[in-house]
Design an enzyme around this catalytic site. Structure first.
Site, mmCIF file in Angstrom:
data_model
loop_
_atom_site.group_PDB
_atom_site.id
_atom_site.type_symbol
_atom_site.label_atom_id
_atom_site.label_comp_id
_atom_site.label_asym_id
_atom_site.label_seq_id
_atom_site.Cartn_x
_atom_site.Cartn_y
_atom_site.Cartn_z
ATOM 1 N N HIS A 154 34.527 124.008 15.790
ATOM 2 C CA HIS A 154 33.365 123.622 14.515
ATOM 3 C C HIS A 154 32.219 123.550 15.222
ATOM 4 O O HIS A 154 31.031 123.892 14.566
ATOM 5 C CB HIS A 154 34.090 122.471 13.822
ATOM 6 C CG HIS A 154 34.965 122.614 12.978
ATOM 7 N ND1 HIS A 154 36.434 123.026 13.251
ATOM 8 C CD2 HIS A 154 35.030 122.324 11.372
ATOM 9 C CE1 HIS A 154 36.860 123.045 12.077
ATOM 10 N NE2 HIS A 154 36.297 122.669 11.128
ATOM 11 N N HIS A 183 38.522 115.128 17.784
ATOM 12 C CA HIS A 183 37.851 115.646 18.907
ATOM 13 C C HIS A 183 37.243 114.498 19.674
ATOM 14 O O HIS A 183 37.041 113.518 19.086
ATOM 15 C CB HIS A 183 36.734 116.697 18.657
ATOM 16 C CG HIS A 183 37.056 118.098 18.342
ATOM 17 N ND1 HIS A 183 37.793 118.987 19.513
ATOM 18 C CD2 HIS A 183 36.951 118.675 17.373
ATOM 19 C CE1 HIS A 183 37.902 120.044 19.025
ATOM 20 N NE2 HIS A 183 37.454 120.144 17.715
#
Length: 230
Positions: free
Chosen positions: A145, A194
């Site tokens: 992302h 993450h």
């Protein structure tokens, strides 16, 4: 009379070189952190800072913030980025800007391929220190992302800046592209999917790739392969 190389090496080009070099250096340093057998204190401390003290399942902030972060993170999802890229490419084709459309496709598609290869090469699992507020099944390093939002939005920003009339508007568009990229990456850490180093590495790789594509476009334009009046 200046040497031809000095005519080409202008301040924007030198700045681009610094960004690429810095991105590659930062990525290499973060890659060493990702390959460590235990999470680095840098990662764990920041990840836990986005959670209530002693409650790894409860993100900080008011209830609406979690929903807002889900919305923001979708701006870096593959489906959204593909739709945006496809729309821009079709628009450029309608304007008969064939070279610019091809460059846009190669920049985003190349970034996607590079992100996938890096994930497989590093093979870092998702963090298990806190709960995941969205479902993810891919590998963790680097953040796709963060990387792909950098590639897509920065490429779009630099592309738009070529056709804008004044410097203030150009700066606004580029700042907006950077801000969107930063928000997307931050949302990945907030949602717990993450490690912070994943996101930083995604930004490093994404900024370096987008800048490299900008340099390629500039070189092709100088050689009249791509022109503003295609």
């Amino acid at each position: 009379m200046k040497h031809p190389l000095l005519n080409w090496i202008e301040f924007p080009v030198l700045l681009a070189g610094v960004i690429i070099a810095g991105g590659l250096w930062g990525f290499e340093e973060l890659m060493e952190m990702a390959r460590a057998t235990t999470p680095h204190a840098f990662d764990t401390e920041i990840l836990l800072a986005f959670r209530e003290a002693g409650q790894p399942d409860s993100p900080i902030g008011p209830p609406w913030l979690e929903g807002a972060m889900r919305d923001i993170t979708s701006l870096g999802s593959s489906s959204v980025l593909v739709l945006i890229t496809a729309a821009v490419i079709v628009y450029l084709l309608l304007l008969r800007r064939w070279g610019t459309a091809l460059l846009m496709f190669l920049a985003v598609a190349g970034g996607q391929a590079l992100s996938t290869l890096l994930k497989v090469g590093i093979d870092r699992p998702r963090p298990d220190l806190v709960s995941h507020l969205v479902n993810e099944t891919s590998l963790s390093f680097p953040s796709g992302h963060a990387m792909l939002s950098a590639v897509t939005y920065l490429t779009l920003g630099s592309l738009a800046a070529r056709f804008l009339p004044d410097r203030t508007t150009k700066i606004f568009v580029l700042v907006l592209a950077v801000l969107t990229t930063v928000l997307v990456g931050t949302s990945r850490v907030y949602l717990g999917v993450h490690w912070p180093s994943d996101v930083l590495a995604g930004w490093c790789a994404g900024f370096a790739w987008a800048t490299l594509c900008w340099l390629a476009a500039r070189l092709l334009q100088r050689r009249k392969v791509v022109t503003d009046d295609e």
